[in-house]
Design an enzyme around this catalytic site. Structure first.
Site, short mmCIF file in Angstrom:
data_model
loop_
_atom_site.label_atom_id
_atom_site.label_comp_id
_atom_site.label_asym_id
_atom_site.label_seq_id
_atom_site.Cartn_x
_atom_site.Cartn_y
_atom_site.Cartn_z
N CYS A 178 58.47 -56.66 -13.46
CA CYS A 178 57.25 -56.79 -13.37
C CYS A 178 56.26 -55.93 -12.61
CB CYS A 178 56.27 -58.06 -12.49
SG CYS A 178 56.36 -58.03 -10.92
N HIS B 65 52.90 -61.19 -8.26
CA HIS B 65 53.58 -60.41 -9.34
C HIS B 65 51.74 -59.85 -10.07
CE1 HIS B 65 55.75 -61.32 -12.76
NE2 HIS B 65 54.63 -62.03 -13.99
N HIS C 210 52.70 -59.85 -19.35
CA HIS C 210 53.59 -58.98 -17.95
C HIS C 210 55.38 -59.28 -18.09
CE1 HIS C 210 54.09 -63.66 -17.41
NE2 HIS C 210 54.16 -63.89 -18.14
#
Length: 322
Positions: A223, A277, A289
């Site tokens: 990510c 994240h 993502h």
């Protein structure tokens, strides 16, 4: 009278050589024709979890990572860097991470403890060397720890209070320098082009495989490396290598999110829970993502009632101001 006075003396070779002289001659010629790199190839072993780089310098592209005790074949050298080959990958390892003996390598990697510091904020310490391991606690930036052993990309550390657990290796270093926060940027700064360019780049990475170990190799991402690369492509600026570093660098541009639908298109969205994240908001509840669950870079859609994304970041304004 000796009639053999001027005759040549006959030298009798051993019977084995007489019978096999052609095979011996062929083997000798074949040996002389072998490439120099093969003749001088040497088996070495890594003393720690280490990156194999494309060029002999610490800033070049990481081709792959190997764990402590991995056998590699030395093919040459350049300065303090050793050219190696392992599992078909050719690259360079800094010389201090290699030993000629596997026993010495294992001893160095697994028995010698040393002092280190945590280099990012809110780093999780886990019960086993895996992101699926149970979280035993959180360590803060600058906190001193003792590294007990190394297992692949993970370090087993011990805190001053005696608590032990595993920390991902990129968050453990020899020193810690606090990151200087960027100054606040006027909301009137024109940053729309940065956002659109970042989104365009991120779309080209759709389908890339999720991997933290191979995040810097073509076709892979996690990510934080995905958004790092997107904004590097869009602005030429560095926004941080990990979610922890990105949150620190862009602290002045963070804002709370009650619904992901309220985020500006092109801004970053963060989940700051047990495992950080980050993704890029595309609008209409969609976030691009690198998903560990899906194992690839994808676009996910979130409802207005979703509470997963709790923080937004005006990344484009941040990049414009630096």
């Amino acid at each position: 009278m000796n009639t053999n006075k001027h005759s040549k003396k006959v030298v009798h070779l051993p019977l084995f050589i007489q019978k096999n002289h052609k095979a011996i001659l062929f083997s000798l010629l074949l040996f002389l024709m072998l490439p120099t790199t093969f003749v001088h190839a040497q088996r070495l072993y890594t003393t720690d979890g280490v990156n194999i780089r494309a060029k002999p310098n610490g800033s070049s592209k990481i081709l792959t990572s190997v764990s402590a005790g991995t056998a590699v074949t030395r093919t040459g050298s350049k300065g303090n860097w050793i050219a190696v080959k392992v599992d078909g990958v050719k690259g360079y390892i800094y010389k201090t991470y290699l030993k000629s003996s596997k026993k010495a390598s294992a001893s160095s990697a697994n028995s010698t403890s040393y002092r280190a510091v945590i280099t990012a904020s809110s780093v999780n310490m886990r019960a086993k060397p895996s992101f699926s391991g149970r979280i035993k606690g959180s360590l803060s930036a600058g906190q001193s720890v003792t590294v007990c052993t190394t297992k692949g990309a993970w370090k087993k550390v011990k805190t001053s209070a005696g608590k032990k657990g595993y920390v991902y290796g990129i968050y453990v270093g020899k020193s810690y320098t606090p990151v200087k926060k960027a100054a606040k940027t006027s909301p009137t700064v024109s940053t729309g082009n940065y956002r659109s360019r970042a989104i365009s780049y991120a779309h080209t990475r759709l389908g890339n495989k999720y991997s933290q170990a191979r995040r810097d190799q073509k076709g892979y991402a996690d990510c934080s490396s995905l958004v790092r690369d997107a904004y590097k492509s869009a602005t030429g600026k560095y926004i941080g290598n990990t979610t922890y570093e990105q949150l620190e660098l862009m602290d002045s541009y963070l804002y709370s999110v009650s619904s992901v639908h309220n985020v500006t298109v092109g801004d970053l969205v963060f989940h700051r829970g047990s495992s950080n994240h980050v993704g890029i908001y595309l609008g209409n509840g969609k976030v691009l993502h690198a998903s560990q669950t899906a194992g690839k870079v994808k676009i996910s859609t979130f409802s207005r009632s979703s509470t997963y994304w709790d923080t937004g970041c005006n990344a484009a304004a941040y990049c414009a101001s630096r």
